[in-house]
Design a protein around this motif. Structure first.
Motif, mmCIF file in Angstrom:
data_model
loop_
_atom_site.group_PDB
_atom_site.id
_atom_site.type_symbol
_atom_site.label_atom_id
_atom_site.label_comp_id
_atom_site.label_asym_id
_atom_site.label_seq_id
_atom_site.Cartn_x
_atom_site.Cartn_y
_atom_site.Cartn_z
ATOM 1 N N ASP A 66 24.180 14.202 27.572
ATOM 2 C CA ASP A 66 24.762 12.861 27.458
ATOM 3 C C ASP A 66 25.653 12.764 26.224
ATOM 4 O O ASP A 66 26.764 12.227 26.278
ATOM 5 N N VAL A 114 29.672 11.829 26.148
ATOM 6 C CA VAL A 114 30.116 10.621 25.449
ATOM 7 C C VAL A 114 31.136 10.968 24.381
ATOM 8 O O VAL A 114 32.152 10.265 24.208
ATOM 9 N N PHE A 164 26.188 8.056 32.812
ATOM 10 C CA PHE A 164 27.290 7.551 31.974
ATOM 11 C C PHE A 164 28.556 7.504 32.815
ATOM 12 O O PHE A 164 28.771 8.356 33.684
ATOM 13 N N LEU A 170 27.308 1.600 25.663
ATOM 14 C CA LEU A 170 26.242 2.393 25.059
ATOM 15 C C LEU A 170 25.348 1.575 24.154
ATOM 16 O O LEU A 170 24.136 1.753 24.124
ATOM 17 N N SER A 173 22.097 3.600 24.951
ATOM 18 C CA SER A 173 22.746 4.786 25.492
ATOM 19 C C SER A 173 21.839 5.380 26.562
ATOM 20 O O SER A 173 20.648 5.054 26.647
#
Length: 574
Positions: A171, A175, A196, A211, A443
């Motif tokens: 993740d 991001v 995401f 997030l 998040s």
């Protein structure tokens, strides 16, 4: 043993160990290839935290069929031609090692088609075997499928962390690149669940809002600086928005995520005296610099860089961040103490376990227990106290039969809330519904951790339910938490759980309670009425362990009558 040349497959696995450390490393390398190919849409799919499957699809330029076998050979690349090119690198990748390394330790399938080609081509490599290629129907772009990572290196699999931890690292990689390339649309699926997504509209604040929540994202201050040599942009938090660790300090050089202790120190120095000790800002800085003034070829994973003039970079970052803070927020500066005296514990183990110590006192303090640990204590009860007043809106002054007491109102309130919560948890904790439920946006990594704690929190009197992608709704709180922001209270459990790699095994409920109590207790600098101060003293007197907060910090300093007389010279020198 005689010197010998290693077999090609052994050499490839050794080289792969430098490039592919974990599933997140594979995701990083494949995303970089997609971005270098000019992709505007990148879709990532992972199964079993990337150990079973990692698939990255993009709509980039694609790879020509005749070049596809070269893509899995070591040191084959389209991004540089000579050694001089290493000093003007404008792409994310350049070594030509990633696909070869991945193909040596996994089952690798690459399907690609250029815009000019009528058909696509598929290449298959298993554990470094001879590549097999065939024509196939395919959309424009490239899809790389990595299955059974480390299938032929079982020892490497043993050193991977738990699935939640590996998912969290994947993740974080996605991001970072979504923020570095905000005009590229990203989508990450983990075990069939959307983890995401970014729209690719160029708005970094929108990505951060997904997030951390809209309220916090709205508080971030925009950084915008440019001169003849540098361009610095990004978002930074005001002094009132901080975290308990420095994980939210993100640095990018020419859109490459990096780790740099010098620049991190420059950021922290810019916040010096603006935030409390032990708190850290949220920072996303994007630095554009002439490629000839930075060396990116200094780390196997390209996670570090070397600047031609590091001192200049330190001063520039410090100046830009400080100037942005002064211009963008109303600041309350905490004066710095020159060389404050610090108590030193007698043992190195204790010193490393706890860095927060009582400063500037004339009496020695006992070793501070490890945080998060509630230790048994003996004879901790305190006598009845007579309230006198408050100092600096932080410390309550009280008199007892054996001298003077200075009481830290925050630590004392932590202890009171903690024991009150524990007493109620022995029976049935009554809950109070919120008229307006609080929303908590996290998040994807935080959400995965938080979901594991929801059953415990609900058992403790909270009512928390999922409310969309990485969002949760706090509908009820324990009755004696009335008036508290529910989202603020439960966020503390996530921040602290991120400090640990695996869930706490024992006394999880107590530790959750302690963290929540720390967050909602009255703060240092908060003015209390005389009645509130007296009530706090009465409740502290009733506690079983009133002399420390649940995390082990002292709640009070006792100045005995004997000590006072010695200080004033009535009984000789101390």
């Amino acid at each position: 043993m005689a010197i010998q040349i290693l077999a090609p497959e052994v050499a490839s696995q050794i080289a792969a160990g430098e490039v592919v450390e974990r599933p997140a490393s594979v995701v990083k390398e494949l995303i970089e290839n997609a971005l270098d190919a000019g992709a505007t849409q990148i879709h990532i799919q992972c199964l079993s935290a990337g150990k079973k499957l990692i698939e990255v699809s993009d709509n980039g330029e694609g790879i020509a069929g005749e070049e596809l076998p070269l893509a899995v050979l070591r040191h084959a690349t389209s991004k540089i031609n000579s050694a001089q090119d290493l000093w003007r690198i404008t792409t994310l990748g350049f070594r030509g090692e990633a696909l070869a390394s991945i193909g040596s330790i996994a089952r690798l399938t690459i399907t690609s088609r250029t815009r000019q080609a009528e058909v696509g081509y598929r290449l298959i490599v298993e554990g470094g075997s001879e590549p097999q290629i065939q024509a196939t129907g395919a959309p424009h772009g490239t899809t790389v499928r990595v299955e059974d990572l480390f299938f032929n290196v079982p020892a490497r699999r043993k050193f991977l962390k738990s699935d939640p931890t590996e998912r969290q690292r994947i993740d974080a990689v996605v991001v970072d690149y979504a923020l570095a390339f905000p005009r590229v649309q990203f989508q990450l699926m983990q075990d069939g669940r959307l983890s995401f997504a970014s729209s690719g509209n160029g708005e970094r604040r929108e990505i951060l809002a997904s997030l951390m929540g809209v309220d916090e994202a709205r508080q971030l201050i925009e950084v915008n600086y440019e001169d003849s040599d540098f361009r610095i942009g990004g978002l930074i938090s005001p002094p009132g928005l901080t975290r308990s660790n420095r994980r939210e300090i993100h640095l990018f050089v020419n859109r490459r995520p990096i780790q740099d202790s010098l620049l991190t120190s420059a950021v922290l120095q810019a916040y010096h005296t603006l935030i409390m000790v032990g708190r850290f800002p949220l920072v996303w800085l994007f630095i554009e610099i002439d490629p000839q003034k930075v060396d990116v070829n200094v780390h196997p994973a390209k996670a570090e860089v070397r600047f031609a003039n590091p001192g200049q970079m330190f001063g520039l970052i410090q100046h830009v961040v400080r100037r942005t803070l002064v211009a963008g927020s109303s600041l309350s500066v905490f004066p710095a103490m020159p060389n404050p005296p610090v108590w030193q514990p007698p043992f190195d183990e204790i010193q490393s376990a706890r860095s927060e110590v009582v400063q500037g006192t004339t009496t020695s303090s006992p070793p501070v227990p490890h945080p998060e640990t509630e230790l048994p204590t003996l004879n901790q009860k305190i006598p009845l106290l007579r309230w006198i007043g408050q100092v600096a809106n932080t410390y309550i002054i009280a008199e007892g039969p054996d001298g003077l007491y200075l009481i830290d109102q925050h630590a004392a309130h932590e202890r009171v809330l903690f024991e009150r919560f524990l007493r109620q948890s022995q029976t049935t904790i009554t809950s109070q519904k919120l008229l307006q439920p609080s929303l908590l946006t996290l998040s994807s990594a935080q959400a995965a951790l938080f979901e594991e704690q929801i059953p415990i929190l609900n058992r403790l009197g909270f009512e928390i339910v999922p409310f969309g992608l990485n969002t949760f709704q706090v509908r009820a709180l324990p009755s004696f938490f009335a008036g508290v922001d529910g989202a603020l209270a439960v966020r503390a459990t996530i921040e602290d759980f991120e400090e640990n790699e695996e869930p706490l095994k024992r006394e999880t409920e107590k530790r959750l309670i302690a963290r929540i109590c720390k967050r909602i207790a009255v703060k240092a600098g908060q003015s209390l009425s005389p009645e509130e101060q007296k009530a706090l003293l009465r409740e502290l007197e009733d506690c079983q362990s009133p002399r420390t907060c649940p995390h082990g910090r002292p709640t009070m300093i006792h100045l005995s009558v004997d000590l006072l007389e010695r200080q004033f010279g009535r009984r000789g020198a101390i």
